[in-house]
Scaffold this motif. Sequence first.
Motif, mmCIF file in Angstrom:
data_model
loop_
_atom_site.group_PDB
_atom_site.id
_atom_site.type_symbol
_atom_site.label_atom_id
_atom_site.label_comp_id
_atom_site.label_asym_id
_atom_site.label_seq_id
_atom_site.Cartn_x
_atom_site.Cartn_y
_atom_site.Cartn_z
ATOM 1 N N GLU A 1 0.849 -1.183 0.000
ATOM 2 C CA GLU A 1 0.000 0.000 0.000
ATOM 3 C C GLU A 1 0.888 1.238 0.000
ATOM 4 O O GLU A 1 1.835 1.336 0.778
ATOM 5 N N PHE A 2 0.568 2.178 -0.883
ATOM 6 C CA PHE A 2 1.318 3.421 -1.004
ATOM 7 C C PHE A 2 0.390 4.599 -0.775
ATOM 8 O O PHE A 2 -0.780 4.563 -1.148
ATOM 9 N N THR A 3 0.928 5.647 -0.164
ATOM 10 C CA THR A 3 0.211 6.898 -0.014
ATOM 11 C C THR A 3 0.783 7.867 -1.037
ATOM 12 O O THR A 3 1.991 8.089 -1.077
ATOM 13 N N VAL A 4 -0.099 8.408 -1.864
ATOM 14 C CA VAL A 4 0.310 9.339 -2.913
ATOM 15 C C VAL A 4 -0.237 10.709 -2.557
ATOM 16 O O VAL A 4 -1.429 10.869 -2.291
ATOM 17 N N ARG A 5 0.654 11.715 -2.540
ATOM 18 C CA ARG A 5 0.262 13.088 -2.219
ATOM 19 C C ARG A 5 0.636 13.995 -3.380
ATOM 20 O O ARG A 5 1.636 13.770 -4.051
ATOM 21 N N GLY A 6 -0.176 15.017 -3.565
ATOM 22 C CA GLY A 6 0.109 15.972 -4.624
ATOM 23 C C GLY A 6 -1.000 16.994 -4.729
ATOM 24 O O GLY A 6 -1.706 17.263 -3.766
ATOM 25 N N LYS A 7 -1.146 17.568 -5.933
ATOM 26 C CA LYS A 7 -2.195 18.551 -6.163
ATOM 27 C C LYS A 7 -2.683 18.418 -7.599
ATOM 28 O O LYS A 7 -1.973 17.930 -8.476
ATOM 29 N N GLN B 1 -5.796 22.158 -5.988
ATOM 30 C CA GLN B 1 -6.361 21.474 -4.828
ATOM 31 C C GLN B 1 -5.412 20.354 -4.408
ATOM 32 O O GLN B 1 -4.987 19.559 -5.239
ATOM 33 N N LYS B 2 -5.088 20.276 -3.124
ATOM 34 C CA LYS B 2 -4.214 19.208 -2.625
ATOM 35 C C LYS B 2 -5.014 17.920 -2.461
ATOM 36 O O LYS B 2 -6.215 17.960 -2.214
ATOM 37 N N PHE B 3 -4.319 16.787 -2.577
ATOM 38 C CA PHE B 3 -4.973 15.497 -2.379
ATOM 39 C C PHE B 3 -4.000 14.528 -1.721
ATOM 40 O O PHE B 3 -2.793 14.704 -1.744
ATOM 41 N N GLU B 4 -4.570 13.500 -1.121
ATOM 42 C CA GLU B 4 -3.817 12.383 -0.551
ATOM 43 C C GLU B 4 -4.676 11.138 -0.738
ATOM 44 O O GLU B 4 -5.849 11.139 -0.376
ATOM 45 N N THR B 5 -4.103 10.102 -1.324
ATOM 46 C CA THR B 5 -4.857 8.892 -1.598
ATOM 47 C C THR B 5 -4.004 7.661 -1.330
ATOM 48 O O THR B 5 -2.779 7.738 -1.406
ATOM 49 N N SER B 6 -4.634 6.548 -1.004
ATOM 50 C CA SER B 6 -3.944 5.279 -0.784
ATOM 51 C C SER B 6 -4.195 4.361 -1.974
ATOM 52 O O SER B 6 -5.328 4.225 -2.432
ATOM 53 N N ASN C 1 4.816 -1.436 -6.923
ATOM 54 C CA ASN C 1 5.923 -0.537 -6.605
ATOM 55 C C ASN C 1 5.469 0.918 -6.760
ATOM 56 O O ASN C 1 4.312 1.177 -7.099
ATOM 57 N N GLU C 2 6.384 1.866 -6.530
ATOM 58 C CA GLU C 2 6.026 3.282 -6.555
ATOM 59 C C GLU C 2 5.593 3.752 -7.937
ATOM 60 O O GLU C 2 4.686 4.571 -8.057
ATOM 61 N N ASN C 3 6.242 3.243 -8.986
ATOM 62 C CA ASN C 3 5.882 3.665 -10.344
ATOM 63 C C ASN C 3 4.461 3.252 -10.708
ATOM 64 O O ASN C 3 3.720 4.014 -11.326
ATOM 65 N N VAL C 4 4.076 2.051 -10.319
ATOM 66 C CA VAL C 4 2.726 1.569 -10.598
ATOM 67 C C VAL C 4 1.712 2.375 -9.789
ATOM 68 O O VAL C 4 0.635 2.721 -10.292
ATOM 69 N N GLU D 1 3.565 14.881 -5.824
ATOM 70 C CA GLU D 1 4.703 15.410 -5.079
ATOM 71 C C GLU D 1 5.430 14.329 -4.301
ATOM 72 O O GLU D 1 6.631 14.417 -4.100
ATOM 73 N N GLU D 2 4.694 13.298 -3.852
ATOM 74 C CA GLU D 2 5.320 12.278 -2.987
ATOM 75 C C GLU D 2 4.586 10.946 -3.106
ATOM 76 O O GLU D 2 3.362 10.914 -3.143
ATOM 77 N N VAL D 3 5.348 9.879 -3.175
ATOM 78 C CA VAL D 3 4.805 8.518 -3.120
ATOM 79 C C VAL D 3 5.535 7.827 -1.974
ATOM 80 O O VAL D 3 6.763 7.712 -1.989
ATOM 81 N N GLU D 4 4.775 7.383 -0.987
ATOM 82 C CA GLU D 4 5.363 6.834 0.238
ATOM 83 C C GLU D 4 4.784 5.451 0.537
ATOM 84 O O GLU D 4 3.572 5.270 0.481
ATOM 85 N N ALA D 5 5.636 4.503 0.828
ATOM 86 C CA ALA D 5 5.185 3.160 1.177
ATOM 87 C C ALA D 5 4.631 3.163 2.594
ATOM 88 O O ALA D 5 5.134 3.842 3.470
#
Length: 58
Positions: free
Chosen positions: A3-9, A17-22, A27-30, A53-57
């Motif tokens: 599971e990855f958390t993806v943040r950006g706008k 608008q900012k967003f954060e999604t799981s 992997n991070e590219n997928v 902006e960020e992809v975090e495991a």
Amino acid sequence: MSEFTVRGKFQARDGWQKFETSIDAENENVAEERTYTNFGSQHGVKRTQLEIEEVEAQ
């Protein structure tokens, strides 16, 4: 799969608008590609209107 958390706008009608999604992905590219796909299909946002902006495991 991890599971990855993806943040950006993304560009909305009234500005960025900012967003954060799981995302479940291999992997991070997928995870990044699935984010583009989900925003495009659900919100009608093109890739150029989305900045990741960020992809975090988890």
